[in-house]
Design an enzyme around this catalytic site. Structure first.
Site: not given
Ligand code: IMP
Ligand code: MG
Length: 473
Positions: A343-344, A396-397, A400, A449, A462
C-alpha cells in the site's frame, strides 16, 4: 601617497584585528565592509551569506549602501552574478544594463555603476560573497582582486567563528531546557543563520519551520509605508519571508494594542503593495496555517514519534513533478501502464500519475512477505489486465534491499511487456542486496527508517504529508 599595496596592507591589518575582536557577526561584517570600501575607494560594500541550498543570499553586514538597496529582499543566488557560486570573481561594469544584476532599477536609482563580487569559500564550497559597489566605472587590477580574495578568506573564518558561537549558545540553551537530553555532538556544516532574533517567539517559529523543512528568511525586506520631504518616514519590516509559499509573516502576541497597531501596518502595506502576500499570525493562526499547507492537525506541535522531517510536502511535490516530466519525455508518443505495489506506493503513485502528460492506464499488485526473516515474497493480488506488448512503468515508494522489486520485476518480465522501467521515490542504496536497475530515482536516503507519504511503521504514519525519520529507541 601610498601605493595600492600599501593601502591594502594597512586594510588587511585592520580586518584581521576586527576578525579577532569579540564582536557580533553583524558588527564584524559591517566593520570589514567599511574598511574594504574605504581602502578600495568604493562607495559601498556588503558581506552576503548563502543559504545551505545555494538559493538565496542574505546580507550579514554592510557599509555605505542605502536602506533601499540593502532591503530590496533576498538575492536569488542563481540569477545575481551566478559565476560567483562557482568560485569566480565577477565584475559588472554598468549595473543598470547588466542582466546578471537582479534589481537594475534600484542600482540605477542609487547611482550604482559597477559591482565587483568575490566568493567566500570554505572547504572548496562557496558559502557567501563580498560585494563592492562604486558610483564610477571601476576596473579591477590584479592587486585589487588579490586584496578581495584575502579579505574573503578572513570573512570565511569570521563566519565560522560565528557559527561556533551560535552552536555553543544552542548547546547552552538545550542544557538549560533539558539537562538529561542528549546533546548534539557535531556542528552541522554551514548551519549558520545570520539571525539574532528580537523575540523568543520568533526563534520558536523558526525552529518549527526548520522541523518541517520550510525555508525561511528573517526580516529580509523593509517596506516604506510613508514619505515626507526628506524621503521615507515610516518603514515596516515583517518578521519572516517564506520563499516556498511566497509569503511574508508578521508574528504577534495576544496583546490587543500591539495587534491593532500591527494590523494597521499590514493593512497599509497591502494597500501600497497589493502583490505582496503577508499574514499577521498569532500562535493559533500559525497552527491553522500549517494545517492549510498540508501539515494537518500536526501543525500544532512536532509529530510524536518522528525525529525529524526528511522531505517536506513542497520538496516532495517538486520532485514528483520533475520525475513525471522525465517519464513523459522518455515515453513520448507511447501509452504506458503504471503499476504499483500496495500500500506504501499510494500517495506517490496518485501524485505522480497526475503530472504525467502521456496516456496511461494503472494497475496494482499486492504481495506478502513470509518465512522466518520475512524474506520470501508471494503475490497475493495480481494485475487486472495483460501487459504483454505494453510499455510498463513500475512505481515503488522505496527500494531498500531490492528483494521485493527484484521478485516483482521478474514476474512482470515473464509477461513480455514491450518495455519495463522502474521509478522509485526513495532509494536506500546502502542496504541493497539485489542488483536492480532503477530508471528514475527521487531521493537517495541514508540508512534511517522513514515514514509518511504512504510509508508506514506497523500500519501507522501513512497519512503524514511529509517524509520523516522515525525516532530511534
Ligand atoms: P526491499 O524489498 O528491502 O527493497 O523493501 C521494500 C519495501 O519495504 C518497500 O516497498 C516498503 O514497503 C518497505 N520499506 C523498506 N524500508 C522502509 C522504510 O524505511 N519505511 C517504510 N517502509 C519501508
Ligand atoms: Mg512498497
Amino acid at each position: 601617497m601610498k601605493t595600492s599595496r600599501g593601502r591594502y596592507y594597512d586594510a588587511l591589518q585592520h580586518i584581521t584585528a576586527i576578525s579577532a575582536a569579540d564582536l557580533t557577526l553583524r558588527r564584524s561584517c559591517n566593520a570589514i565592509a567599511k574598511v574594504v570600501a574605504k581602502s578600495m575607494g568604493m562607495t559601498g560594500c556588503r558581506v552576503l551569506l548563502l543559504n545551505p541550498k545555494n538559493e538565496y543570499l542574505t546580507t550579514v553586514g554592510a557599509f555605505g549602501l542605502s536602506d533601499l538597496y540593502l532591503r530590496k529582499g533576498p538575492l536569488d543566488a542563481k540569477k545575481s552574478l551566478p559565476e560567483v557560486l562557482d568560485g569566480h570573481v565577477a565584475a559588472v561594469i554598468h549595473a543598470p544594463s547588466d542582466e546578471r544584476v537582479q534589481h537594475p532599477e534600484i542600482a540605477e536609482s542609487q547611482h550604482v555603476r559597477s559591482i565587483v563580487a568575490a566568493p567566500i569559500v570554505r572547504n572548496g564550497d562557496t558559502i557567501g560573497q563580498l560585494r563592492v559597489y562604486s558610483k564610477e566605472t571601476h576596473s579591477l587590477s590584479i592587486v585589487d582582486e588579490d586584496f578581495l580574495k584575502a579579505t574573503c578568506n578572513i570573512c570565511s573564518v569570521v563566519l565560522q567563528k560565528a557559527e561556533l558561537t551560535q552552536f555553543k549558545q544552542r548547546v547552552k540553551r538545550s542544557c538549560a531546557e533539558a539537562p538529561k537530553k542528549s546533546l548534539p555532538t557535531q556542528i552541522p556544516s554551514s548551519s549558520l543563520k545570520p539571525t539574532e532574533f528580537a523575540h523568543e517567539s520568533e526563534s520558536e517559529f523558526a525552529s518549527l519551520l526548520d522541523f518541517y523543512q520550510i525555508e525561511w528568511l528573517y526580516e529580509p525586506r523593509s517596506f516604506p509605508l510613508a514619505w515626507n520631504a526628506e524621503g521615507v518616514s515610516r518603514m515596516f519590516t515583517p518578521d519572516f519571508y517564506l520563499p516556498e509559499l511566497d509569503m511574508y509573516v508578521e508574528l504577534t502576541t495576544m496583546k490587543q494594542d500591539l495587534i491593532t497597531s500591527k494590523n494597521r501596518k499590514v493593512r497599509k502595506l497591502r494597500e501600497i503593495y497589493p502583490d505582496i502576500n503577508i499574514r499577521l499570525l498569532t500562535r493559533k493562526d500559525f497552527a491553522r496555517l500549517l494545517s492549510k499547507y498540508g501539515y494537518g492537525p500536526l501543525g500544532e506541535a512536532k509529530v510524536e514519534g518522528v525525529g525529524r522531517v526528511l522531505y517536506s510536502q513542497i520538496q516532495i511535490q517538486r520532485k514528483v513533478r520533475s520525475l513525471a516530466k522525465h517519464i513523459s519525455k522518455d515515453h513520448q508518443g507511447q501509452r504506458i501502464v503504471i503499476i504499483g505495489v500496495l500500500k506504501g506506493v499510494m500517495c506517490f503513485m496518485a501524485d505522480l500519475m497526475r503530472h504525467i502528460s502521456i496516456p496511461t492506464r494503472i494497475d496494482y499488485m499486492d504481495i506478502s512477505h513470509y518465512g522466518r526473516d520475512e524474506d520470501i515474497v508471494k503475490i497475493t493480488r495480481d494485475l487486472d489486465s495483460s501487459i504483454t506488448g505494453e510499455h510498463v512503468l513500475m512505481v515503488e515508494d522505496i527500494v531498500d534491499t531490492g528483494m521485493t522489486l527484484n521478485y516483482v520485476l521478474a514476474h512482470l518480465a515473464s509477461h513480455r511487456p514491450a518495455s519495463l522501467r522502474v521509478c522509485t521515490l526513495l532509494d536506500r542504496k546502502e542496504r541493497r542486496l539485489a542488483n536492480v536497475k532503477l530508471d528514475y530515482v527521487g531521493f537517495e536516503i541514508p540508512d534511517d527508517f522513514v515514514v509518511g507519504y504512504g510509508l508506514d511503521y506497523k500500519g501507522q504514519y501513512r497519512n503524514l504529508p511529509f517524509i520523516g525519520v522515525l525516532h530511534q529507541g
